[in-house]
Motif scaffolding. Sequence first.
Motif, PDB file in Angstrom:
ATOM      1  N   VAL A 222       0.835  -1.201   0.000  1.00 20.54           N
ATOM      2  CA  VAL A 222       0.000   0.000   0.000  1.00 20.54           C
ATOM      3  C   VAL A 222       0.872   1.254   0.000  1.00 20.54           C
ATOM      4  O   VAL A 222       0.834   2.062  -0.913  1.00 20.54           O
ATOM      5  CB  VAL A 222      -0.966   0.000   1.206  1.00 20.54           C
ATOM      6  N   PRO A 228      -5.531   2.746  -4.851  1.00 18.41           N
ATOM      7  CA  PRO A 228      -6.284   1.487  -4.827  1.00 18.41           C
ATOM      8  C   PRO A 228      -6.332   0.771  -6.163  1.00 18.41           C
ATOM      9  O   PRO A 228      -6.288  -0.457  -6.218  1.00 18.41           O
ATOM     10  CB  PRO A 228      -7.684   1.925  -4.362  1.00 18.41           C
ATOM     11  N   ILE A 232      -5.041  -3.129  -6.617  1.00 19.49           N
ATOM     12  CA  ILE A 232      -5.913  -4.201  -7.098  1.00 19.49           C
ATOM     13  C   ILE A 232      -5.361  -4.792  -8.391  1.00 19.49           C
ATOM     14  O   ILE A 232      -5.395  -6.011  -8.607  1.00 19.49           O
ATOM     15  CB  ILE A 232      -7.351  -3.672  -7.279  1.00 19.49           C
ATOM     16  N   LYS A 261     -12.794  -2.988  -8.181  1.00 15.72           N
ATOM     17  CA  LYS A 261     -12.938  -3.742  -6.923  1.00 15.72           C
ATOM     18  C   LYS A 261     -13.834  -4.960  -7.125  1.00 15.72           C
ATOM     19  O   LYS A 261     -13.566  -6.041  -6.585  1.00 15.72           O
ATOM     20  CB  LYS A 261     -13.509  -2.837  -5.834  1.00 15.72           C
ATOM     21  N   VAL A 277      -1.547  -7.654   2.727  1.00 14.40           N
ATOM     22  CA  VAL A 277      -1.619  -6.229   2.379  1.00 14.40           C
ATOM     23  C   VAL A 277      -0.564  -5.526   3.236  1.00 14.40           C
ATOM     24  O   VAL A 277      -0.763  -5.316   4.433  1.00 14.40           O
ATOM     25  CB  VAL A 277      -3.027  -5.658   2.624  1.00 14.40           C
ATOM     26  N   TRP A 286      -7.234   0.887   4.254  1.00 13.57           N
ATOM     27  CA  TRP A 286      -7.762  -0.464   4.411  1.00 13.57           C
ATOM     28  C   TRP A 286      -9.282  -0.487   4.258  1.00 13.57           C
ATOM     29  O   TRP A 286      -9.832  -1.400   3.627  1.00 13.57           O
ATOM     30  CB  TRP A 286      -7.355  -1.047   5.759  1.00 13.57           C
ATOM     31  N   SER A 288     -11.058   1.285   2.391  1.00 13.90           N
ATOM     32  CA  SER A 288     -11.378   1.382   0.975  1.00 13.90           C
ATOM     33  C   SER A 288     -11.196   0.043   0.265  1.00 13.90           C
ATOM     34  O   SER A 288     -11.958  -0.298  -0.644  1.00 13.90           O
ATOM     35  CB  SER A 288     -10.489   2.444   0.315  1.00 13.90           C
ATOM     36  N   LEU A 289     -10.196  -0.727   0.678  1.00 12.24           N
ATOM     37  CA  LEU A 289      -9.908  -1.994   0.018  1.00 12.24           C
ATOM     38  C   LEU A 289     -10.765  -3.151   0.530  1.00 12.24           C
ATOM     39  O   LEU A 289     -11.049  -4.100  -0.217  1.00 12.24           O
ATOM     40  CB  LEU A 289      -8.424  -2.359   0.206  1.00 12.24           C
TER      41      LEU A 289
END
Length: 912
Positions: A222, A228, A232, A261, A277, A286, A288-289
């Motif tokens: 990250v 993001p 991904i 996502k 991660v 985190w 957001s993911l």
Amino acid sequence: MAEAAVSFAVETLGNLAIQKVAFLQGVEGQVNWLKDELKRMQSFLKDAAEKGADDERIRNWISDIRELAQEAEDVVDAFLLNVENPRRSRGLLGRCACFPQHIYHLDRLGQEIESIRVRLQAIDVSRQRYGIQDLGGGMNLSGRSEDGGKRQLTPWQKDKHLVGLERDVEKLIERAVLEKWEGLSVATIVGMGGIGKSTLAREVYNHAAVATRFDCRAWAVVSREFNPREIIKSLMLQLVKQEKQREMLEIMEKSDLQNVKNMLHQELEGKRYFVVVDDVWQDEAWESLAPAFPDEDKASRLLLTSRIQGIAKYARYNHKMNFLNLDESWELFLKKAFIDNINSKCPQHLEDIGRAIVEKCDGLPLAITVVGGLLVKKRASMSEWQKVLKGLESHSGSSEILPTLELSYHELPPQLKSCFLCLGFFKEDSIIRVSKLVNLWIAQGLIQQEGIEGEEKITREEIATSYLDELINRNMVQVKEMSTSDRVKTCYVHDLLHDLSIKKAKEEISFEILREGSSRSLDKARHLAVYCSAERSISGNSNTRLRSLFIRGVGIADEIPSYWKSFGRLRVLDFEDFEVTNLPDSIRALTWLRYLGLRNTSMKELPMSLGCLKNLEVLDIAKNNGIEVPNVIWKLAKLRCLYMSQIKCKLPLRMDTLKNLQTLKYIPSHNWSPEHATQLTSLYILSIDLGENLDIGELCTSLAKMENLVSLRLIGSMERNVRSLDQLANLNRLSKLKINYRVGKLPSASNFPPYLSYLKLYSSFLREDPMPVLQQLPQLLYLNLVLDSYVGHEMVISRDGFPRLRVLSLNSLSMLKNIQLERSAMLELNRLEIIGCPLLESLPEELRFMTNLKELKLETTPQLASKLQGVNSHIISNIPSVELIISEWHGPSTELALTAALLFIRGIHKED
């Protein structure tokens, strides 16, 4: 310190004195004097830094040196910009007409050097008054240590020097992996920077218990620059099959973040997965993911690492990292400081000092590792060790690790200081290609090539590589990936050392980072990294001092604005991975540019004005498939490296003028003519895409005329067989060959290049066993068979075969079942890698007689692992380093495979 700034200036002055001597006409003596005087002053900076910690007068003296060196660099560049370009662009009459202007600029250069000389003499007087001395030491310009000793390379990929983590690994496996929690479970590793969070996570990730328990695994970083989409994308590339990756990437590029996502969520649905991660800096990152990871009744696991304690609230199990105790600290220190000592023992007269040094590191693994790397170079000198201890004591009581790391930076030779500062130009947690790093160092003018009396002159690339090796030896750079031939391919920098490189670069070479929304003035920056859209960030800024510009943000720019012409002294312009579709015609103004990086930018075409970049040495347009390239490359006479992918051009590219071109990757065969073989006299690395009707024999005949060609890659269609390769024997200077296409049949051994030491076959789909031919190659050291280069079931290596082979790598041979190895074959083999051969039933019994075999890396099935644990354990019990990777597979043998893997993983052997 100001050594890096002085190094930049000395290189600029050296280039002026050597390469532009015809322009100087009377001031060459002043130029050489200034260069020599700056080099002399550089030798006093180390002592000044040591004395200047508590003395403001000396700190000001260092600042004066830095400013004067940068001014000298500016003066030289201004002279060349004003004088060289008009002379180049005009004919004889034009040059005569501008002769008075040349005299004017020459006179002005002399006056400015005289002004600098007066100030430099005043600085030298104050140096004597402050008692600053020449401490000497360090590396000479060839990159070799002054004691004349050969570099001691760290066995990076073999010995990770794990100390104090064994209990942590066991606990995490038990609590975070094997614990019978239903559904998705999150575990965290929390601790300060440099304490070993990522190292611990990597040990768990690669553990046999994880490899056998989960359907799929993936790892994402990250970092502070949270992106993001890129995170991904990184995960998806690890999860989908290779043949689907291109299509997947195209879809992701066109999708919004929510759909991206959703793609990850769908890919993981129905699977038991394990995902790390790494380096989470914010709760929001985190959060957001998190929705992208499905929570099903599959006992999947997520492992997060972070410096922030608050991340633990998301976890069922939180593992807090502890500092090493004194015994563990001492053990790690010995392994780092005495890496060339088999027993890692400390001389008795240094032990008390060594233990005091370790105590000052406060149990932090990164600090111990870096200080240990520093002391490798101090040999057994008590006075040098005492100086290191004194340096650590001066920061006693500091709660930060940065002062400890700064001590190691302070001890670097001037050349390595400058190179280390350039690491801050890359994004945090970047995987850095060594070829790019070397080219950037050269473009910045940091690699000085000087002949050494009695020795063959070495290239700038070799010098730069030796600098990187030295930074690796000092644990300031970490190796990410090694090639089959034991070369470092990619590397990375720990984020704390990355912070240090940025901090020192801002102090010493006027480096700035521009982020979204920043209102800082850029008029003083000499090197700039932009972390936002190019249009919004550079607009309105004019800076004639700027030497390097890196666009590191995420964004899209249809076209680079025309006001970039104000950056007239730019040497490096890098857009890699930033989506920009076109270069403006005003690029012609950047005549001082040496490095232009446009890799993976979605660039559609290059402008005709590219041909105006007369000083360009590196052009990287790779991973822009279908880019339109105008026929102006021939104008770039100084070009050393040209990196391309599939290109379009209306006319065949003219290249007859590229006498300095050393690397050409790659070129379509219809752009290659036999004349190129005699025109590209410096070319030693070539990748060529074979056309439908290309005659291999004619190609090899033409390539045989290239006296310096040592590395060749032939790329072709997977759908058709390429005609006979019998003409390869004509390439009698070639040492490295990669064949990347379907081959009907290998030529006889006598028809291979006679001095071939490295051979890689990729997707060749040979039906006949290649070993009877290849084992006869007398000079072969490295052999790599990849991705169904052989599609037969059995491979036989005969007695006395491969007399000099050191490394054999068999990768993704999906049909291979059996390897027969006769006695006295491959007697010099040092490393054996067998990866992605799922049908392989056993290892050859003869491996146990190969006394030179030091490493075995084997990706295997649970069945073969259990077999090795039983009746075949004697085969690998005498190999010093064994790494077993259990394939991601499920069935009744899983627990048995776990037992077998735990016995052998990472070279831990069960005794017979």
